[in-house]
Design an enzyme around this catalytic site. Structure first.
Site, PDB file in Angstrom:
ATOM      1  N   HIS A   2       4.999  65.085  17.225  1.00 13.82           N
ATOM      2  CA  HIS A   2       5.802  66.019  18.260  1.00 13.82           C
ATOM      3  C   HIS A   2       5.421  65.810  19.467  1.00 13.82           C
ATOM      4  O   HIS A   2       4.300  65.248  19.714  1.00 13.82           O
ATOM      5  CB  HIS A   2       5.871  67.435  17.844  1.00 13.82           C
ATOM      6  CG  HIS A   2       6.322  67.957  16.762  1.00 13.82           C
ATOM      7  ND1 HIS A   2       5.688  69.049  15.968  1.00 13.82           N
ATOM      8  CD2 HIS A   2       7.130  67.200  15.748  1.00 13.82           C
ATOM      9  CE1 HIS A   2       6.527  69.221  14.788  1.00 13.82           C
ATOM     10  NE2 HIS A   2       7.126  68.204  14.767  1.00 13.82           N
ATOM     11  N   THR A   3       6.302  65.862  20.581  1.00 12.08           N
ATOM     12  CA  THR A   3       5.852  65.865  21.912  1.00 12.08           C
ATOM     13  C   THR A   3       4.917  66.795  22.333  1.00 12.08           C
ATOM     14  O   THR A   3       5.016  68.085  22.060  1.00 12.08           O
ATOM     15  CB  THR A   3       7.169  66.262  22.793  1.00 12.08           C
ATOM     16  OG1 THR A   3       8.196  65.077  22.530  1.00 12.08           O
ATOM     17  CG2 THR A   3       6.819  65.860  24.411  1.00 12.08           C
ATOM     18  N   GLN A   4       3.621  66.499  22.552  1.00 15.58           N
ATOM     19  CA  GLN A   4       2.557  67.369  22.935  1.00 15.58           C
ATOM     20  C   GLN A   4       2.398  67.310  24.396  1.00 15.58           C
ATOM     21  O   GLN A   4       1.468  68.242  25.050  1.00 15.58           O
ATOM     22  CB  GLN A   4       1.226  66.960  22.418  1.00 15.58           C
ATOM     23  CG  GLN A   4       1.294  66.912  20.835  1.00 15.58           C
ATOM     24  CD  GLN A   4       1.528  68.516  20.513  1.00 15.58           C
ATOM     25  OE1 GLN A   4       1.101  69.438  20.999  1.00 15.58           O
ATOM     26  NE2 GLN A   4       2.448  68.614  19.378  1.00 15.58           N
ATOM     27  N   SER A   5       2.858  66.212  25.310  1.00 19.29           N
ATOM     28  CA  SER A   5       2.804  66.430  26.770  1.00 19.29           C
ATOM     29  C   SER A   5       4.145  65.274  27.098  1.00 19.29           C
ATOM     30  O   SER A   5       4.330  64.572  26.365  1.00 19.29           O
ATOM     31  CB  SER A   5       1.602  65.917  26.967  1.00 19.29           C
ATOM     32  OG  SER A   5       1.218  64.522  26.811  1.00 19.29           O
TER      33      SER A   5
END
Lengths: 273, 265
Positions: A38-41
């Site tokens: 998942h996009t974490q940043s």
């Protein structure tokens, strides 16, 4: 003959070999060497979006830069997306998530166009207003944050509501939503919002504001943002939404810049004062 | 006790409520960026119930850190009634904390109350609505709605009813409750002025046996003045409170909404 209808029209395994799922993502049957991520940043990012309501419509602006960290990576990224003749969305934050949302909105627009004639200005009953679009996007953002898989954006949704009154609201990666006569995301919340609020302190003032002043205030704010926001550039998009429709300009240049303040700055750099 | 008046973010250190990342990391391990799905949008709410009415109030400021996001974001919601305008509603929900969760919670409770009327042909009582709200909150026990809710209405005897909640659904009926950023400023004031704590019979002789004043149901004008005083004072001492005061007065005849400006600094 193959009696399995699912196989009809597909490449035959005995001719072409079994389908190679090597290149597919895991949730489509690809190899499970890597976990789903998942996009974490955010990676490639757009900076501020600013907008202001005036008597009969809304003005919104964002520059055309997509940064890769501190690198000015892409210089012609259009971050204002017109949805229909009543609504425009401005995107700040991750650019790939913006492109995903843009595809999502395109397919939504296609679905919506089956229910009415988009070209007929009289047929407005089923036309999705900016308010409808904001509700939709806010739900998408909140669902994704609740799945711990956020879309790393802050959005400004502007245009006209179902009564053709000016509408301006925001949605961010947490699903937080709010509305105000002036809005600014990212760095603009610090630099532009005070200037916008000086022009339009409350709802009443925005109902008295004319289009020319609104555009002028927004252009001035884009200039201030370029002076001080290191992730900004001097080419920007600006859109005006009112009852006449969306008027979008995507190649505006900042004019009448004054860097006279620059030599007054002391305390860092090369001067030896 | 159900709703802790000084509910704060998970940290041991003294901090502003808007420092929303968990404060301590296990040192030595690699720093991981992780998505934190909550934030605190500041603001404060307050509810007081009387013998024939309930007043719920909240400021309209919404914040993120030191930024004012907007000066008008209502924290008070009508629940039930007809259509999107909630015509004829007699229950009010106030939520303070994480605004996105508050919005989601409001929509769910409103849907439940409207479906109840559709299926049973009568309005839901506040008592039933209060318990349902508790269940909705507890259902998300392991990924809670990060809000402090206060629910107000008129009970079946026509008496003002007020329920307060913690984020995971523990609730109780009370005479008064303050929640949110300035709860720790407002609640002691309410303890003293509504529940008459630390107030004793002035005419009784000095000594250990001095009887405490017994709280009486207050009239509507007194309560409105208390609410205004509580908020004007909270605005002076808390940066996340201000801009506007929204009040909803629930009586047997329905909901009356009042708005008055607060300081914008």
């Amino acid at each position: 003959m193959n009696h399995n209808p699912q196989a009809w029209g597909r490449p035959r395994d005995d001719v072409y070999g079994a389908y190679n799922s090597q290149y597919l993502p895991q949730h489509h049957g690809g190899p499970s060497a890597h976990p789903t991520t998942h996009t974490q940043s955010p990676i490639v990012t757009g900076t501020s979006v600013i907008a202001i309501k005036y008597s009969t419509g809304v003005v919104i602006a964002a520059d055309n830069l997509a940064s890769y960290g501190s690198l000015a990576r892409f210089t012609d990224v259009k971050r204002l997306k017109p949805f229909n003749r009543k609504a425009v969305v401005g995107f700040g934050g991750d650019v790939s998530d913006m492109q995903y949302l843009d595809r999502l909105l395109s397919s939504l627009d296609v679905q919506e166009n089956y229910s009415h004639n988009n070209d007929d200005p009289e047929d407005t009953k089923a036309l999705m207003s900016a308010k409808n679009l904001h509700t939709y996007l806010a739900k998408v953002m909140y669902k994704r944050r609740s799945d711990f898989n956020p879309l790393w954006n802050s959005l400004l949704i502007c245009g006209l509501d179902e009564k053709n009154k000016p509408f301006l609201a925001t949605a961010d990666l947490l699903g937080t939503t709010y509305s105000a006569p002036t809005l600014a995301t990212g760095f603009g919340a610090h630099l532009a919002q005070p200037l916008l609020r000086k022009a339009v302190p409350d709802e009443e003032a925005s109902q008295k504001l004319d289009k020319e002043t609104a555009v002028e205030v927004v252009r001035e704010c884009m200039k201030v943002l370029f002076y001080r926001d290191a992730r900004s550039m001097n080419e920007y998009s600006i859109a005006v939404v009112d009852e006449k429709g969306v008027e979008l300009k995507e190649k505006e240049k900042l004019e009448n810049q004054s860097w006279a303040f620059a030599d007054q700055i002391r305390g860092y750099g090369t001067q030896t004062v | 006790m159900a709703a802790l008046s000084s509910y704060s973010m998970p940290t041991e250190q003294p901090a502003f409520s808007f420092q929303n990342q968990p404060q301590s990391h296990a040192s030595g391990g690699p720093t991981q960026h992780s998505f934190y799905p909550y934030t605190d949008n500041g603001g404060s709410t307050l509810g007081i119930s009387g013998s024939s009415f309930t007043i719920i109030a909240g400021d309209t400021r919404m914040t993120s850190g030191y930024n004012i996001l907007t000066r008008y974001a209502p924290k008070l919601f009508r629940i039930g009634g007809e259509g999107p305008e909630h015509a004829g509603a007699k229950i009010v929900l106030s939520v303070v904390g994480f605004a996105a969760d508050g919005q989601a919670l409001q929509e769910r409770l409103d849907m439940v109350v409207k479906m109840y009327r559709y299926q049973h042909g009568k309005d839901m009582s506040v008592h039933a609505c209060a318990q349902r709200l508790s269940h909705i909150l507890y259902n998300k026990r392991f990924f809670p709605y990060y809000v402090q809710a206060i629910l107000g209405g008129i009970d079946e005897e026509g008496v003002g009813a007020l329920y307060s909640y913690d984020p995971v659904g523990s609730y109780e009926r009370e005479q008064c409750r303050a929640a949110g950023a300035a709860a720790s400023l407002i609640m002691p004031f309410l303890d003293n002025q509504v529940n008459l704590k630390n107030q004793y019979e002035p005419d009784a002789p000095q000594g250990l046996e001095k009887p405490q004043l017994q709280p009486q149901p207050l009239d509507r004008q007194t309560v409105e003045e208390l609410v205004r005083d509580a908020f004007t004072s909270a605005v002076e001492r808390h940066i996340e409170v201000g801009d506007g005061l929204q009040m909803m007065v629930i009586t047997k005849d329905g909901i009356e909404e009042l708005y008055s400006p607060l300081k914008q600094d």
